[in-house]
Scaffold this active site. Structure first.
Site, PDB file in Angstrom:
ATOM      1  N   LYS A  38       4.377   4.679 -10.207  1.00 25.42           N
ATOM      2  CA  LYS A  38       3.141   4.596  -9.419  1.00 25.42           C
ATOM      3  C   LYS A  38       1.933   4.387 -10.337  1.00 25.42           C
ATOM      4  CE  LYS A  38       5.216   7.418  -5.785  1.00 25.42           C
ATOM      5  NZ  LYS A  38       5.573   8.801  -5.447  1.00 25.42           N
ATOM      6  N   VAL A  90       2.358   3.559  -3.378  1.00 26.68           N
ATOM      7  CA  VAL A  90       1.699   4.597  -4.186  1.00 26.68           C
ATOM      8  C   VAL A  90       1.002   5.589  -3.272  1.00 26.68           C
ATOM      9  CG1 VAL A  90      -0.028   5.083  -5.974  1.00 26.68           C
ATOM     10  CG2 VAL A  90       1.298   2.962  -6.069  1.00 26.68           C
ATOM     11  N   GLU A 121       0.818  -1.227   0.000  1.00 25.80           N
ATOM     12  CA  GLU A 121       0.000   0.000   0.000  1.00 25.80           C
ATOM     13  C   GLU A 121       0.850   1.276   0.000  1.00 25.80           C
ATOM     14  OE1 GLU A 121      -3.772   0.284   0.135  1.00 25.80           O
ATOM     15  OE2 GLU A 121      -2.779   2.060  -0.665  1.00 25.80           O
ATOM     16  N   GLY A 178      12.861  16.575   2.461  1.00 27.14           N
ATOM     17  CA  GLY A 178      12.824  15.108   2.438  1.00 27.14           C
ATOM     18  C   GLY A 178      11.739  14.540   1.537  1.00 27.14           C
ATOM     19  N   ILE A 211      -2.212   7.600   1.550  1.00 27.13           N
ATOM     20  CA  ILE A 211      -3.578   7.487   0.995  1.00 27.13           C
ATOM     21  C   ILE A 211      -3.857   6.008   0.702  1.00 27.13           C
ATOM     22  CG2 ILE A 211      -5.159   8.236  -0.828  1.00 27.13           C
ATOM     23  CD1 ILE A 211      -3.209  10.499  -1.497  1.00 27.13           C
ATOM     24  N   GLU A 237      13.337  11.970  -4.017  1.00 31.35           N
ATOM     25  CA  GLU A 237      14.093  10.720  -3.988  1.00 31.35           C
ATOM     26  C   GLU A 237      15.575  11.050  -3.791  1.00 31.35           C
ATOM     27  OE1 GLU A 237      12.432   7.506  -4.483  1.00 31.35           O
ATOM     28  OE2 GLU A 237      10.998   9.024  -3.902  1.00 31.35           O
ATOM     29  N   ASP A 293       9.243   8.572 -11.265  1.00 32.99           N
ATOM     30  CA  ASP A 293       8.629   8.132 -10.006  1.00 32.99           C
ATOM     31  C   ASP A 293       7.100   8.052 -10.178  1.00 32.99           C
ATOM     32  OD1 ASP A 293       8.859   7.832  -6.905  1.00 32.99           O
ATOM     33  OD2 ASP A 293       7.357   9.395  -7.207  1.00 32.99           O
TER      34      ASP A 293
END
Ligand code: HSE
Length: 386
Positions: free
Chosen positions: A159, A86, A83, A141, A90, A144, A155
């Site tokens: 996803k 992605v 989970e 932060g 959420i 990546e 990225d």
């Protein structure tokens, strides 16, 4: 081992040797948050073969090797949950697989990269410079380790491959996702978007029409009234359209330690629930449909196009005739003088056209001597109901 931790941990529980974990019969679940692809894949396969359930936050790995790892998990009666891979905190994967299990999903649009959303928000709202905001996103932060994968759209593409595989029940590989990042977006593009009533976002689009799907990531203009247009800063959101449910949107923090930990620990809770019921390894569903991808002639959208042209009589009429050769007309158009003498800037929004025709139009425009430069061309989404 020597890493400083915010909570006290008994040193005897720590090891740098993965075999200490795989060979320990008292360990049921392996939580992988170390990242990496090939080495991590072999370690996880080994863990599964040693009957350890897996919880991972590793989107790079799941986008490339998710289907084979899920088969390995099922073959070993193990759970493999991801989970956190992605949109951070959420619960979008469970939202698709469980919450919308009864519906047929026809479109998903996602802001699934916090770094680029942070950059575009600060550039649009505060006029900040790209490099400064990227640096700020790194310091906070969000980015990546190598931020190229954020700003190039990779990225987000990873996803979207995971989301569309689940949402369309079809194996979508990372190579199937067309990707364009945010590095070419200029302040002028953002200003004109706003002038015309749109907000620019890096959007992952996954759409299905009949048997075929399109999955892509690109800078996209959305009407400022669209729910995704008000998803700002590092926040993520996935807009999902289902045939029966209509419009839904899942919104929240897409990165950060506590949101990610929420998703990881929820997966762990699910593994434990399955252990109690004795049903581990039964929840991974194999894709139901064979892969069928749309070609550029099947993908339709409106487009924002910005041109630098010679300021001469007839230039606009000629541009209009190039577009109309391909059956494409304009929804909005702006023409402004440029500082350079005898040049002007034309910004237009087309009505719907296929990607194939757009490419042919761009080719013709670039061959036409009165056009000095095609400065930009972006998709416009979110104005049509499906
Ligand atoms: N770099 C990622 C982002 C982190 O900015 O969204 C979460 O996957």
């Amino acid at each position: 081992m020597s890493k400083e931790r915010q909570v006290p941990v008994d040193d005897r529980l720590l090891t740098t040797n993965p075999n200490d974990i795989f060979d320990d019969p008292d360990i049921d679940v392996v939580i992988e948050v170390m990242g990496g692809i090939e080495e991590t894949r072999s370690l996880l396969v080994k863990a599964l073969r040693n009957k350890k359930h897996i919880v991972t936050a590793n989107k790079d790995l799941m986008a490339l090797h998710g289907p084979e790892l899920l088969l390995e998990a099922t073959a070993n009666q193990c759970d493999l949950f991801y989970e956190a891979s992605v949109a951070g905190g959420i619960p979008i994967l469970r939202g698709l697989v469980d919450g919308l299990a009864s519906d047929r999903i026809t479109k998903m649009m996602g802001i699934v990269n916090g770094t680029t959303n942070f950059i575009l928000t600060k550039m649009s709202k505060n006029g900040s410079a790209y490099e400064d905001v990227l640096k700020e996103a790194q310091e906070l932060g969000y980015a990546e380790a190598d931020p190229t994968s954020d700003v190039s759209g990779l990225d987000a593409a990873r996803k979207m491959a995971i989301l569309s595989t689940l949402g369309f029940s079809m194996t979508i590989d990372l190579d199937d996702v067309k990707v364009q990042g945010i590095t070419e977006i200029s302040k002028d593009d953002l200003e004109y978007s706003q002038k015309l009533g749109y907000t620019m976002k890096l959007i992952g689009i996954a759409s299905r029409y009949g048997e075929k799907v399109e999955v892509s990531v690109q800078p996209t203009l959305l009407p400022e009234t669209h729910p995704l247009a008000s998803v700002n800063d590092e926040y993520n959101a996935v807009y999902v359209y289902g045939e029966a449910v209509g419009e839904t949107m899942f919104y929240g923090p897409g990165a950060g330690s506590l949101p990610t930990a929420t998703a990881v620990v929820s997966d762990l809770v699910n593994v434990l629930k399955n252990m109690r019921l004795g049903v581990n390894g039964r929840s991974a569903v194999s894709p139901q449909y064979p892969k069928a991808l749309k070609g550029p002639e099947d993908v339709y959208a409106k487009f924002f196009i910005r041109l630098h042209v010679s300021d001469e009589v007839g230039v606009l009429a000629n541009i209009t005739s190039i577009f109309s050769e391909y059956g494409v007309s304009f929804d909005k158009i702006l023409q402004l003088p440029l500082k350079q003498k005898e040049s002007s800037e034309i910004v237009l929004i087309t009505h719907r056209a296929s990607l194939f025709n757009l490419d042919r139009i761009k080719q013709e425009l670039s061959n036409y001597e009165m056009i000095k430069e095609i400065k930009s061309a972006y998709r416009v989404e979110g104005e049509e109901l499906l």
